[in-house]
Motif scaffolding. Structure first.
Motif, short mmCIF file in Angstrom:
data_model
loop_
_atom_site.label_atom_id
_atom_site.label_comp_id
_atom_site.label_asym_id
_atom_site.label_seq_id
_atom_site.Cartn_x
_atom_site.Cartn_y
_atom_site.Cartn_z
N LYS A 274 0.81 -1.22 0.00
CA LYS A 274 0.00 0.00 0.00
C LYS A 274 0.84 1.27 0.00
N PRO A 275 1.90 1.40 0.83
CA PRO A 275 2.65 2.66 0.82
C PRO A 275 3.40 2.94 -0.47
N LEU A 276 3.47 1.97 -1.39
CA LEU A 276 4.19 2.17 -2.65
C LEU A 276 3.27 2.57 -3.79
N GLU A 277 2.02 2.89 -3.50
CA GLU A 277 1.10 3.33 -4.55
C GLU A 277 1.66 4.54 -5.29
N GLY A 278 2.25 5.47 -4.55
CA GLY A 278 2.81 6.66 -5.19
C GLY A 278 3.92 6.34 -6.16
N ALA A 279 4.74 5.34 -5.84
CA ALA A 279 5.81 4.93 -6.76
C ALA A 279 5.23 4.29 -8.01
N ARG A 280 4.21 3.46 -7.84
CA ARG A 280 3.57 2.85 -9.02
C ARG A 280 2.94 3.92 -9.89
N LEU A 281 2.34 4.93 -9.26
CA LEU A 281 1.73 6.01 -10.03
C LEU A 281 2.79 6.80 -10.79
N ALA A 282 3.94 7.05 -10.16
CA ALA A 282 5.01 7.80 -10.83
C ALA A 282 5.50 7.05 -12.06
N VAL A 283 5.60 5.73 -11.97
CA VAL A 283 6.04 4.93 -13.12
C VAL A 283 5.02 5.03 -14.25
N LEU A 284 3.74 4.92 -13.92
CA LEU A 284 2.70 4.97 -14.95
C LEU A 284 2.62 6.35 -15.58
N GLN A 285 2.75 7.40 -14.76
CA GLN A 285 2.67 8.76 -15.30
C GLN A 285 3.85 9.06 -16.22
N ALA A 286 4.99 8.42 -15.97
CA ALA A 286 6.15 8.60 -16.85
C ALA A 286 6.08 7.71 -18.09
N ARG A 287 4.95 6.97 -18.23
CA ARG A 287 4.72 6.08 -19.38
C ARG A 287 5.80 5.01 -19.50
N LYS A 288 6.25 4.52 -18.36
CA LYS A 288 7.20 3.42 -18.33
C LYS A 288 6.46 2.12 -18.04
N THR A 289 7.12 0.99 -18.28
CA THR A 289 6.51 -0.31 -18.03
C THR A 289 6.57 -0.62 -16.54
N LEU A 290 5.40 -0.87 -15.95
CA LEU A 290 5.31 -1.18 -14.52
C LEU A 290 5.11 -2.68 -14.34
N LEU A 291 6.01 -3.29 -13.61
CA LEU A 291 5.91 -4.70 -13.25
C LEU A 291 5.62 -4.81 -11.76
N VAL A 292 4.62 -5.61 -11.41
CA VAL A 292 4.24 -5.81 -10.01
C VAL A 292 4.26 -7.31 -9.73
N PRO A 293 4.93 -7.73 -8.68
CA PRO A 293 4.96 -9.17 -8.37
C PRO A 293 3.57 -9.73 -8.12
N THR A 294 3.37 -10.96 -8.53
CA THR A 294 2.11 -11.65 -8.25
C THR A 294 2.02 -11.93 -6.76
N PRO A 295 0.89 -11.60 -6.12
CA PRO A 295 0.77 -11.85 -4.68
C PRO A 295 1.10 -13.30 -4.33
N ARG A 296 2.05 -13.46 -3.44
CA ARG A 296 2.51 -14.76 -2.95
C ARG A 296 3.02 -15.67 -4.06
N LEU A 297 3.27 -15.09 -5.26
CA LEU A 297 3.94 -15.81 -6.36
C LEU A 297 3.17 -17.04 -6.80
N ARG A 298 1.89 -17.11 -6.57
CA ARG A 298 1.13 -18.34 -6.86
C ARG A 298 0.98 -18.59 -8.34
N THR A 299 0.73 -17.52 -9.11
CA THR A 299 0.43 -17.72 -10.53
C THR A 299 1.56 -17.25 -11.43
N GLY A 300 2.69 -16.92 -10.88
CA GLY A 300 3.81 -16.45 -11.67
C GLY A 300 4.65 -15.49 -10.87
N LEU A 301 5.56 -14.83 -11.55
CA LEU A 301 6.43 -13.89 -10.85
C LEU A 301 5.97 -12.46 -11.03
#
Length: 488
Positions: free
Chosen positions: A71-98
């Motif tokens: 949750k506290p990293l929402e601002g970082a994810r938003l900064a990446v999206l606003q800069a039109r860069k590719t945002l990768l987020v880990p799958t929760p608990r890695l169950r369905t992939g990385l």
């Protein structure tokens, strides 16, 4: 700068975690979700700290950035999206992939990108990344419970950040030049003894706080891959992607011998809750034992974390408190089972809600609000909007109130905050809020007179002989007169 929190000699990782969590709770330094125990704290000022990530030189030089789902990293994810860069987020608990790649809608507005940066947006706008996909990550942003200026990091104790990095090494997605950044409150920066660090522990290169950017110049090497001896067959069953990586490593001639399943509560292995045994002695015995709220569910929290999967130690069952019910009647007569004029009824208990004849919905949590609060009026609520939808929007904007009064029939709601500063922050966050195509109006409630709690008191004074009872409709002169408590 001297650390705000001092680490006692001989402290374990878990001692440090508890000290940080205790301090943040005691000083009220966190936003939703609370309490912060067993979480990456969503500290106040997280968006300010996250905004500093775009100031780093590496940010401008990379196209793919991995940001954890905390949750506290929402601002970082938003900064990446606003800069039109590719945002990768880990799958929760890695169950369905990385990884999941976040793909905002075409011609996304600023509000669309903000939604994509939340935990709900990560679920709705993500596309899984195959293990064979060529991914090159030059910048990673991770959450932490504690970190030192030397770059030593302590997470919440489950080891997923360390395991994710090791898996990325196996995939060739990261290299020695990959920069690791963490975002924390200033109080979370403290002196961590190097002897607590293990071979699988991830170190950081930059620390972002609401007031500082710290370059650690960490000399300790990062993990060189997955340490298979710290995993066991049970882990491979729960994280299928580990099986594929193990097969690839085995084909490459590497040692992939697994370790034995750890005894409950012992040690800290990657991907497991890492809680050290507590020291025994007179000093610990004299301390008042603290009970932490534990959750045993596989549902995803609002901060993007999953709880209760890898226990690693016996879980203490939470004590259920019997709901306490109190009904108050307004107006004359009590023959209607506690309902007075306007159908108002108050119920106190766990998660209970009641809807009166005037459309007012109320519910209370176990904790009572303080005697003085600052109330924000929220108008223009569209017809058909659910209170749960409003609460979700408030949480996403980090404007969750102490309690929320829902008056959907009147197209309005009242938000109680602990003080005027919290209310001002909420007002700023709520500017431009739009739900179901309708713009909402946020302003201080007219009832604010020196922070007095709006609405009638919990107990009505008895009328003296000869005095006339005022009608219920004249109990208050402001639009908050009929507000009821609903804890956010």
């Amino acid at each position: 700068m001297e650390p705000i929190i001092n680490v006692n000699p001989g402290a374990t990782k878990w001692d440090i975690r508890e000290k940080v969590w205790d301090y943040i709770e005691a000083k009220n330094l966190a936003n939703f979700p609370r309490p912060v125990y067993n979480r990456i704290p969503n500290f106040k000022g997280a968006h300010t700290a996250c905004a500093r990530v775009s100031e780093l030189q590496v940010f401008t030089q990379t196209d793919e950035i991995k940001v954890d789902p905390d949750k506290p990293l929402e601002g970082a994810r938003l900064a990446v999206l606003q800069a039109r860069k590719t945002l990768l987020v880990p799958t929760p608990r890695l169950r369905t992939g990385l990884f999941n790649r976040i793909t905002p809608p075409q011609e996304a507005s600023k509000e669309d990108l903000r939604v994509c940066s939340t935990s709900q947006g990560v679920k709705e706008f993500s596309v899984p990344v195959d293990l064979e996909a060529k991914v090159k990550v030059d910048l990673m942003v991770v959450g932490s419970v504690a970190v030192s200026e030397k770059g030593f990091r302590i997470g919440k104790g489950e080891g997923f950040a360390d395991l994710e990095y090791g898996m990325m090494v196996c995939m060739g997605a990261v290299s020695e030049s990959t920069v690791v950044v963490t975002v924390v409150h200033d109080c979370q920066v403290l002196d961590i003894p190097e002897e607590l660090m293990e071979s699988h522990d991830l170190t950081v290169d930059y620390i972002l706080t609401p007031t500082r950017v710290i370059k650690t110049d960490c000399q300790r090497p990062k993990p060189q891959g997955i340490i298979w001896t710290k995993l066991d067959p049970d882990m491979l069953e729960k994280i299928p992607i580990l099986k594929k990586l193990r097969d690839l490593e085995e084909q490459a001639g590497k040692d992939v011998t697994l370790g034995e399943a750890p005894v409950a509560g012992s040690g800290e292995g990657a991907g497991r809750p890492r809680r050290e045994p507590r020291p025994q002695g007179d000093q610990r015995a004299r301390r008042e034992p603290r009970r932490r709220p534990r959750r045993n569910t596989q549902e995803q929290d609002a901060d993007g974390e999953h709880k209760g999967e890898y226990t690693g130690e016996p879980q203490q069952k939470p004590r259920r408190r019997q709901p306490r019910v109190r009904r108050e009647s307004r107006g004359e007569g009590k023959e209607d089972g506690g309902r007075g004029e306007g159908g108002r009824q108050e119920v106190r208990g766990r998660g209970r809600e009641k809807t009166g004849e005037d459309g007012t919905t109320e519910a209370t949590a176990e904790r009572r609000p303080p005697l003085t609060v600052t109330t924000v009026y929220l108008g223009g609520i569209p017809a058909g909007l659910r209170v749960s939808e409003l609460k979700t929007a408030l949480r996403e904007r980090e404007a969750a109130p102490l309690r929320l009064t829902w008056q959907g029939a009147q197209h309005r709601a009242f938000l109680d905050y602990v003080d005027s500063q919290a209310a001002d922050q909420a007002l700023e966050a709520l500017q431009g809020l739009s739900l179901n195509g309708h713009s909402l109006q946020a302003e201080l409630a007219k009832s604010q007179r020196g922070g007095r709690r709006p609405g009638p008191p919990n107990r009505r004074p008895r009328a003296t002989s000869g005095s006339k009872s005022a009608p219920a409709e004249s109990a208050s002169v402001d639009h908050a007169a009929t507000q009821e408590a609903i804890h956010a």
